[in-house]
Every structure is written in structure tokens, then in C-alpha cells.
Design a protein around this motif. Structure first.
Motif, PDB file in Angstrom:
ATOM      1  N   VAL A   1      21.451  -8.604  -5.254  1.00  0.00           N
ATOM      2  CA  VAL A   1      21.579  -7.517  -6.215  1.00  0.00           C
ATOM      3  C   VAL A   1      22.858  -7.784  -6.995  1.00  0.00           C
ATOM      4  N   ASN A   2      22.755  -7.858  -8.326  1.00  0.00           N
ATOM      5  CA  ASN A   2      23.925  -8.127  -9.169  1.00  0.00           C
ATOM      6  C   ASN A   2      24.485  -6.827  -9.727  1.00  0.00           C
ATOM      7  N   ILE A   3      25.745  -6.576  -9.436  1.00  0.00           N
ATOM      8  CA  ILE A   3      26.437  -5.395  -9.929  1.00  0.00           C
ATOM      9  C   ILE A   3      27.483  -5.862 -10.937  1.00  0.00           C
ATOM     10  N   LYS A   4      27.467  -5.269 -12.116  1.00  0.00           N
ATOM     11  CA  LYS A   4      28.420  -5.632 -13.163  1.00  0.00           C
ATOM     12  C   LYS A   4      29.770  -5.000 -12.866  1.00  0.00           C
ATOM     13  N   LEU A   5      30.826  -5.605 -13.407  1.00  0.00           N
ATOM     14  CA  LEU A   5      32.171  -5.099 -13.147  1.00  0.00           C
ATOM     15  C   LEU A   5      32.388  -3.687 -13.678  1.00  0.00           C
TER      16      LEU A   5
ATOM     17  N   ALA B   1      24.753   1.669 -11.149  1.00  0.00           N
ATOM     18  CA  ALA B   1      25.500   1.114 -10.011  1.00  0.00           C
ATOM     19  C   ALA B   1      25.030   1.718  -8.694  1.00  0.00           C
ATOM     20  N   ARG B   2      24.880   3.031  -8.656  1.00  0.00           N
ATOM     21  CA  ARG B   2      24.457   3.689  -7.420  1.00  0.00           C
ATOM     22  C   ARG B   2      23.056   3.259  -7.017  1.00  0.00           C
ATOM     23  N   SER B   3      22.168   3.112  -7.987  1.00  0.00           N
ATOM     24  CA  SER B   3      20.800   2.680  -7.697  1.00  0.00           C
ATOM     25  C   SER B   3      20.780   1.271  -7.114  1.00  0.00           C
ATOM     26  N   LYS B   4      21.559   0.374  -7.702  1.00  0.00           N
ATOM     27  CA  LYS B   4      21.612  -1.004  -7.216  1.00  0.00           C
ATOM     28  C   LYS B   4      22.200  -1.070  -5.808  1.00  0.00           C
ATOM     29  N   ILE B   5      23.263  -0.325  -5.572  1.00  0.00           N
ATOM     30  CA  ILE B   5      23.905  -0.331  -4.250  1.00  0.00           C
ATOM     31  C   ILE B   5      22.964   0.260  -3.206  1.00  0.00           C
ATOM     32  N   ALA B   6      22.269   1.335  -3.539  1.00  0.00           N
ATOM     33  CA  ALA B   6      21.314   1.938  -2.606  1.00  0.00           C
ATOM     34  C   ALA B   6      20.207   0.949  -2.254  1.00  0.00           C
ATOM     35  N   SER B   7      19.673   0.250  -3.250  1.00  0.00           N
ATOM     36  CA  SER B   7      18.630  -0.754  -2.995  1.00  0.00           C
ATOM     37  C   SER B   7      19.133  -1.836  -2.055  1.00  0.00           C
ATOM     38  N   ALA B   8      20.332  -2.331  -2.337  1.00  0.00           N
ATOM     39  CA  ALA B   8      20.884  -3.405  -1.510  1.00  0.00           C
ATOM     40  C   ALA B   8      21.081  -2.942  -0.063  1.00  0.00           C
ATOM     41  N   LEU B   9      21.595  -1.740   0.128  1.00  0.00           N
ATOM     42  CA  LEU B   9      21.850  -1.246   1.476  1.00  0.00           C
ATOM     43  C   LEU B   9      20.545  -0.977   2.238  1.00  0.00           C
TER      44      LEU B   9
ATOM     45  N   ARG C   1      19.867  -6.439   1.197  1.00  0.00           N
ATOM     46  CA  ARG C   1      20.044  -7.548   0.263  1.00  0.00           C
ATOM     47  C   ARG C   1      21.515  -7.790  -0.034  1.00  0.00           C
ATOM     48  N   PRO C   2      21.891  -9.045  -0.313  1.00  0.00           N
ATOM     49  CA  PRO C   2      23.283  -9.344  -0.664  1.00  0.00           C
ATOM     50  C   PRO C   2      23.672  -8.700  -1.994  1.00  0.00           C
ATOM     51  N   ILE C   3      24.935  -8.326  -2.124  1.00  0.00           N
ATOM     52  CA  ILE C   3      25.469  -7.756  -3.357  1.00  0.00           C
ATOM     53  C   ILE C   3      26.441  -8.767  -3.957  1.00  0.00           C
TER      54      ILE C   3
END
Length: 145
Positions: free
Chosen positions: A30-34, A71-79, A83-85
């Protein structure tokens, strides 16, 4: 024609760019932008309200809310999915930048171009006028400008 995307202002560089769940490194990352990480930091770690967060990042409240939601959606999916972040890229500017002149050794701080400053290639040493400089803390890169 779509509007040009706003740059989010970032206070500081990140400490760690990769989080990998134990034993799960083969799953899609999962790619999270800065700017997404900065939104999470301001809202959830620092505890600012939405208006303060938006002002700090130099974006509208609606844009801040979209960045935070993404950001919250991506982090929730990864957790949830294990999946790696990976944290990298995005459309942002560092708030303040510190340069050192290669010629005279003078160190100075320059505001980001979003805060009325210039892009790095336009900045000359305030002491000697040389354009030969290096950015201190070279992990503070500007991207997608």
C-alpha cells in the motif's frame, strides 16, 4: 481542463518509509503519499482540528479532508489485510529548507516556494551570491513540483 493540484506543505521528513507485517512481505504494498502521512500526523498525532491542519498544510479544509480520508482508508486496508505500507512520493513541498554554501560555508534557511520563497535552483547564497549550495538533511526532497 482540470485544476492544477495543490501542494501540501510538509513540516519534516519521515523517519521510516517502510512497514512490513511479520511474515507477510509477499503481499501487494500500500503506497501512502507524504502529504497523506502529514495529514495523519497533524490530525491524529498532534491533535489539531481540521481547520488548523488545513492551514498548516496550506490547503483548503475540503482538500485536507480528502487527503486525510485517503490516508486513513489506505492504512486501514493495509492493517486489515496485512499488507506492507510504503511511504513515498506525492505532491508536496517542505515548509522550510536549510542550505549550506559550497563556496563560503554559510548556512541559511529558506522558505518553501508555497510560502513565498523560491524553488531550490533559484536560491543563491545570501552572503556571497554563489549558486553552488547543498541542501542539509538531504532526506527532505521536494517531489512532483
Amino acid at each position: 481542463m482540470p485544476r492544477q493540484r495543490c501542494c501540501g506543505l510538509i513540516d519534516d521528513a519521515i523517519v521510516c518509509q517502510t512497514f512490513i507485517p511479520l511474515g507477510q512481505s509477499c503481499l501487494e504494498e500500500v503506497n501512502i503519499k507524504l502529504e497523506e502521512l502529514e495529514a495523519i500526523r497533524l490530525k491524529d498525532k498532534v491533535g489539531l482540528d481540521q481547520a488548523e491542519c488545513a492551514a498548516s498544510m496550506g490547503v483548503s479544509r475540503a482538500t485536507f479532508q480528502r487527503i486525510l480520508g485517503s490516508a486513513r482508508s489506505k492504512i486501514a486496508s493495509a492493517l486489515v489485510e496485512g499488507r506492507p505500507i510504503i511511504i513515498r512520493g506525492g505532491h508536496y513541498l517542505m515548509k522550510n529548507r536549510v542550505f549550506e554554501c559550497v563556496g563560503c560555508g554559510h548556512v541559511w534557511e529558506a522558505a518553501s516556494c508555497a510560502a513565498g520563497g523560491k524553488y531550490g535552483y533559484e536560491i543563491s547564497c545570501p552572503m556571497c551570491g554563489s549558486m553552488k549550495k547543498m541542501r542539509l538533511n538531504n532526506c527532505h526532497q521536494e517531489r512532483n513540483i
